[in-house]
Design an enzyme around this catalytic site. Structure first.
Site, mmCIF file in Angstrom:
data_model
loop_
_atom_site.group_PDB
_atom_site.id
_atom_site.type_symbol
_atom_site.label_atom_id
_atom_site.label_comp_id
_atom_site.label_asym_id
_atom_site.label_seq_id
_atom_site.Cartn_x
_atom_site.Cartn_y
_atom_site.Cartn_z
ATOM 1 N N LYS A 128 10.139 -8.217 5.375
ATOM 2 C CA LYS A 128 9.260 -7.869 4.263
ATOM 3 C C LYS A 128 8.543 -9.132 3.801
ATOM 4 C CE LYS A 128 10.620 -5.337 0.897
ATOM 5 N NZ LYS A 128 9.238 -4.842 0.928
ATOM 6 N N LYS A 168 5.871 0.639 11.856
ATOM 7 C CA LYS A 168 6.748 -0.462 11.410
ATOM 8 C C LYS A 168 8.084 -0.505 12.172
ATOM 9 C CE LYS A 168 3.708 -1.363 8.175
ATOM 10 N NZ LYS A 168 3.929 -1.379 6.773
ATOM 11 N N SER A 222 0.822 -1.208 0.000
ATOM 12 C CA SER A 222 0.000 0.000 0.000
ATOM 13 C C SER A 222 0.863 1.269 0.000
ATOM 14 C CB SER A 222 -0.947 -0.007 1.202
ATOM 15 O OG SER A 222 -0.222 -0.174 2.396
ATOM 16 N N GLY A 255 3.042 -8.738 1.707
ATOM 17 C CA GLY A 255 2.252 -8.795 0.475
ATOM 18 C C GLY A 255 2.651 -9.957 -0.428
ATOM 19 N N ALA A 287 7.981 -1.863 4.090
ATOM 20 C CA ALA A 287 8.474 -2.929 4.963
ATOM 21 C C ALA A 287 7.399 -3.263 5.988
ATOM 22 C CB ALA A 287 9.744 -2.485 5.678
ATOM 23 N N ASP A 288 7.523 -4.447 6.564
ATOM 24 C CA ASP A 288 6.611 -4.849 7.636
ATOM 25 C C ASP A 288 7.204 -4.561 9.013
ATOM 26 O OD1 ASP A 288 4.509 -5.997 5.945
ATOM 27 O OD2 ASP A 288 6.124 -7.341 5.335
ATOM 28 N N ASP A 332 10.750 0.876 -1.570
ATOM 29 C CA ASP A 332 9.799 -0.167 -1.177
ATOM 30 C C ASP A 332 9.435 -0.024 0.295
ATOM 31 O OD1 ASP A 332 8.180 -2.381 -1.300
ATOM 32 O OD2 ASP A 332 9.780 -3.835 -1.657
ATOM 33 N N GLU A 389 11.150 -8.635 -4.751
ATOM 34 C CA GLU A 389 11.651 -7.447 -4.024
ATOM 35 C C GLU A 389 13.127 -7.601 -3.704
ATOM 36 O OE1 GLU A 389 7.483 -6.141 -1.811
ATOM 37 O OE2 GLU A 389 8.862 -7.423 -0.753
HETATM 38 C C1 5RP Z 1 5.217 -6.784 0.153
HETATM 39 C C2 5RP Z 1 5.999 -6.065 1.180
HETATM 40 C C3 5RP Z 1 5.514 -4.727 1.597
HETATM 41 O O1 5RP Z 1 6.520 -3.805 1.386
HETATM 42 C C4 5RP Z 1 5.166 -4.763 3.073
HETATM 43 O O2 5RP Z 1 4.237 -5.802 3.288
HETATM 44 C C5 5RP Z 1 4.593 -3.419 3.540
HETATM 45 O O3 5RP Z 1 3.361 -3.194 2.940
HETATM 46 P P1 5RP Z 1 2.481 -1.914 3.234
HETATM 47 O O4 5RP Z 1 3.182 -0.771 2.591
HETATM 48 O O5 5RP Z 1 1.153 -2.233 2.591
HETATM 49 O O6 5RP Z 1 2.369 -1.748 4.719
HETATM 50 O O7 5RP Z 1 7.019 -6.510 1.660
HETATM 51 O O8 5RP Z 1 5.731 -8.066 -0.096
#
Ligand code: 5RP
Length: 227
Positions: A100, A127, A36, A103, A89-90, A87, A109
């Site tokens: 990560k 995060k 997102s 998603g 991250a979680d 990008d 990635e």
């Molecule tokens: C997808 C990822 C995303 O970067 C991670 O899940 C973060 O997502 P979001 O921006 O929706 O919080 O690693 O594989």
């Protein structure tokens, strides 16, 4: 009124666009992540698409969105290097080691990050963690190896759950793994990478981002990797 999480994501995506525009010239390729926050980065990057050559996407979803905004997308094999990769991250720890793959796009990635000269991670402050591991670690696995890999992970202290109804862009499955006590993410990433059947694990510690942009109610914080 406090900013919503979506507003925080938009703010950090806008900060990433500013950074990227300072780094790129019209012959450069930009790497684009998935999720997102990355989606907002794509939306905000679109008006500047004449300032760089093209993009490489880390998932079919991001590729579709980039094309929807009229941003050129090329196959990674067409480019020798990516100037900058952005990008989400979680989880992000103080060493800028990441988890990560929430998603499910972790393999592409990681490939795009490895091909990039500079990696900017973007996230809202939810995060940030002191220690990685509260978020279940995603691991992409060859379908025939799900059971054997799960047993090996159990011997390392992890409890693996198959992500139901999900197949990656590469035709593989995802195990979400809880229970790891992560004192050294680089070491655990190396160990998990060596299990036959594992295609990719969601630690980004061996190749961390050079920069993390993190938004909070007080604005966007810049965290730099101490090399
Ligand atoms: C997808 C990822 C995303 O970067 C991670 O899940 C973060 O997502 P979001 O921006 O929706 O919080 O690693 O594989």
């Amino acid at each position: 009124m406090p900013k919503t999480q979506d507003e925080l994501k938009r703010e950090v995506a806008a900060a990433a666009v500013d950074h990227v525009l300072k780094m790129v010239s019209p012959q450069d390729t930009v790497g684009v992540g998935t999720g997102s926050t990355a989606n907002l980065f794509i939306e905000l990057l679109a008006p500047h698409k004449d300032k760089f050559r093209d993009t490489v996407a880390s998932s079919l979803r991001s590729e579709e969105l980039l094309k929807k905004f009229g941003i050129p997308v090329v196959d990674l094999n067409m480019r020798e290097t990516i100037k900058v990769y952005v990008d989400g991250a979680d989880e992000i720890n103080p060493n800028l080691h990441l988890i990560k793959g929430g998603g499910g796009a972790l393999l592409r990635e990681k490939i795009v990050a490895s091909a990039s000269e500079y990696f900017i991670c973007i996230a809202d402050e939810s995060k940030l963690v002191d220690k990685l591991g509260a978020f279940e670690l995603p691991i992409e696995v060859i379908p025939m190896a799900v059971a054997v890999v799960s047993r090996k992970l159990a011997s390392l202290g992890g409890e693996a759950h198959l992500r139901e109804g999900f197949t990656t862009d590469n035709g593989n499955l995802i195990l979400d793994v809880s229970g790891f006590s992560v004192s050294d993410a680089r070491e655990l990433e190396t160990t998990i990478n060596q299990i036959p059947g594992v295609v990719c694990c969601g630690f980004f510690a061996l190749r961390p981002p050079e920069l993390a942009l993190v938004s909070s109610q007080n604005g966007v914080q810049t965290l730099k990797l101490n090399k």
